[in-house]
Write a protein that holds these residues in place. Structure first.
Motif, mmCIF file in Angstrom:
data_model
loop_
_atom_site.group_PDB
_atom_site.id
_atom_site.type_symbol
_atom_site.label_atom_id
_atom_site.label_comp_id
_atom_site.label_asym_id
_atom_site.label_seq_id
_atom_site.Cartn_x
_atom_site.Cartn_y
_atom_site.Cartn_z
ATOM 1 N N ASN A 293 0.807 -1.225 0.000
ATOM 2 C CA ASN A 293 0.000 0.000 0.000
ATOM 3 C C ASN A 293 0.839 1.273 0.000
ATOM 4 O O ASN A 293 0.304 2.374 0.124
ATOM 5 N N THR A 294 2.143 1.123 -0.089
ATOM 6 C CA THR A 294 3.089 2.243 -0.171
ATOM 7 C C THR A 294 2.889 3.237 0.964
ATOM 8 O O THR A 294 2.621 4.422 0.768
ATOM 9 N N GLN A 295 3.040 2.734 2.189
ATOM 10 C CA GLN A 295 2.957 3.580 3.381
ATOM 11 C C GLN A 295 4.215 3.343 4.233
ATOM 12 O O GLN A 295 4.143 2.779 5.329
ATOM 13 N N PRO A 296 5.373 3.782 3.722
ATOM 14 C CA PRO A 296 6.647 3.456 4.372
ATOM 15 C C PRO A 296 6.830 4.061 5.758
ATOM 16 O O PRO A 296 7.662 3.590 6.533
ATOM 17 N N TRP A 297 6.066 5.125 6.094
ATOM 18 C CA TRP A 297 6.230 5.728 7.421
ATOM 19 C C TRP A 297 5.913 4.745 8.551
ATOM 20 O O TRP A 297 6.371 4.925 9.674
ATOM 21 N N ARG A 298 5.171 3.697 8.242
ATOM 22 C CA ARG A 298 4.828 2.715 9.270
ATOM 23 C C ARG A 298 6.071 1.998 9.807
ATOM 24 O O ARG A 298 6.046 1.500 10.937
ATOM 25 N N MET A 299 7.123 1.938 9.014
ATOM 26 C CA MET A 299 8.364 1.308 9.472
ATOM 27 C C MET A 299 9.041 2.147 10.552
ATOM 28 O O MET A 299 9.948 1.664 11.239
ATOM 29 N N VAL A 300 8.610 3.380 10.711
ATOM 30 C CA VAL A 300 9.165 4.276 11.728
ATOM 31 C C VAL A 300 8.187 4.463 12.884
ATOM 32 O O VAL A 300 8.543 4.321 14.050
ATOM 33 N N THR A 301 6.928 4.741 12.560
ATOM 34 C CA THR A 301 5.957 5.055 13.612
ATOM 35 C C THR A 301 5.698 3.874 14.540
ATOM 36 O O THR A 301 5.321 4.075 15.704
ATOM 37 N N THR A 302 5.903 2.664 14.058
ATOM 38 C CA THR A 302 5.683 1.492 14.909
ATOM 39 C C THR A 302 6.602 1.468 16.123
ATOM 40 O O THR A 302 6.290 0.841 17.138
ATOM 41 N N PHE A 303 7.728 2.197 16.049
ATOM 42 C CA PHE A 303 8.694 2.215 17.145
ATOM 43 C C PHE A 303 8.454 3.349 18.145
ATOM 44 O O PHE A 303 9.174 3.458 19.132
ATOM 45 N N PHE A 304 7.441 4.179 17.891
ATOM 46 C CA PHE A 304 7.215 5.329 18.770
ATOM 47 C C PHE A 304 5.856 5.323 19.457
ATOM 48 O O PHE A 304 5.582 6.217 20.262
ATOM 49 N N TYR A 305 5.030 4.334 19.158
ATOM 50 C CA TYR A 305 3.724 4.287 19.802
ATOM 51 C C TYR A 305 3.719 3.197 20.866
ATOM 52 O O TYR A 305 3.765 2.010 20.563
ATOM 53 N N PHE A 306 3.665 3.622 22.134
ATOM 54 C CA PHE A 306 3.669 2.704 23.263
ATOM 55 C C PHE A 306 2.256 2.397 23.760
ATOM 56 O O PHE A 306 2.092 1.858 24.848
ATOM 57 N N GLY A 307 1.262 2.762 22.984
ATOM 58 C CA GLY A 307 -0.104 2.507 23.397
ATOM 59 C C GLY A 307 -0.735 3.719 24.043
ATOM 60 O O GLY A 307 -0.101 4.777 24.193
ATOM 61 N N PRO A 308 -1.989 3.613 24.442
ATOM 62 C CA PRO A 308 -2.684 4.739 25.087
ATOM 63 C C PRO A 308 -2.052 5.078 26.423
ATOM 64 O O PRO A 308 -1.340 4.258 27.022
ATOM 65 N N LEU A 309 -2.295 6.296 26.890
ATOM 66 C CA LEU A 309 -1.766 6.718 28.179
ATOM 67 C C LEU A 309 -2.341 5.832 29.277
ATOM 68 O O LEU A 309 -3.548 5.838 29.526
ATOM 69 N N SER A 310 -1.454 5.058 29.910
ATOM 70 C CA SER A 310 -1.900 4.067 30.887
ATOM 71 C C SER A 310 -0.713 3.684 31.752
ATOM 72 O O SER A 310 0.412 4.174 31.566
ATOM 73 N N LEU A 311 -0.938 2.782 32.709
ATOM 74 C CA LEU A 311 0.148 2.284 33.547
ATOM 75 C C LEU A 311 1.192 1.555 32.718
ATOM 76 O O LEU A 311 2.396 1.698 32.945
ATOM 77 N N ASP A 312 0.735 0.777 31.732
ATOM 78 C CA ASP A 312 1.667 0.070 30.864
ATOM 79 C C ASP A 312 2.523 1.050 30.065
ATOM 80 O O ASP A 312 3.730 0.840 29.876
#
Length: 216
Positions: A50-69
């Protein structure tokens, strides 16, 4: 208060500081509905077909919703990434970036095998694991409850992550991060020095990258 936070951030080494800032900004953007997790996760189909190369970067910066985890992973990655960057990689920013880059590529390759759309926590365990192996005799107090030696720290954190997330899948991602960290540690501390007798392209950043970071 803002001055205090700014002063504290300036004391954090640059790579760890950038990683921390991008991770917090990403989670805040999701929380404010500026973007959605569906726009950030990684899969080979989304990134390449689908030609969305930014996903190879953003996957490393999202730790999930604001929570204890979220707080748990962010705190421990920041703590041990900072300690590793200030000690083993002091004045070697290019080498630390190279370590994280190679680790990221390995995790991207493993992602479809273990169905891991987000790889931030996996990458966060790489510096934790390497720091623990380079400081084997250091005692670590976990939450002021019990003390363990540094080599057991990654497994203890994986177990705690399992408890607070309530699912084995979160722990699986952290374990894969430990495995990738073990490869990084082996290439630098065992294979390059003891078996090869010096640095290799897998253990030291290329000269061009060192010049870019001003390390030469």
């Amino acid at each position: 208060m803002n001055v205090g936070v700014e002063a504290w951030l300036t004391q954090v080494p640059p790579i760890t500081r950038t990683w921390l800032a991008l991770s917090v900004a990403t989670s805040v953007a999701v929380q404010c509905q500026v973007v959605t997790p569906l726009q950030l996760y990684f899969s080979f189909k989304s990134a390449f077909t689908n030609t969305q190369p930014w996903r190879m970067v953003t996957t490393f910066f999202y730790f999930g919703p604001l929570s204890l985890d979220f707080i748990f992973h962010l705190f421990f990655f920041m703590r041990y990434s900072r300690m590793l960057e200030e000690s083993s990689f002091a004045n070697r920013r290019a080498d630390y970036f190279w370590l994280l880059l190679l680790s990221s590529l390995m995790l991207l390759a493993f992602s479809p095998l273990f169905n891991l759309p987000f790889l931030s926590s996996s990458l966060a365990f790489v510096p934790i694991y390497i720091w623990s192996r380079r400081h084997p005799s250091t005692p670590i107090s976990l939450f002021g409850i019990f003390t363990i030696s540094a080599p057991y720290l990654p497994l203890a954190l994986v177990g705690f992550s399992w408890v607070i997330s309530g699912t084995w899948k979160a722990a699986a991602g952290d374990l894969i991060g430990c495995a990738v960290g073990h490869v990084g540690w082996f290439l630098r501390d065992v294979w390059a020095r003891e078996m090869v007798g010096g640095y290799t392209p897998l253990s030291e950043a290329p000269e061009a990258l060192k010049r870019l970071f001003g390390d030469v």
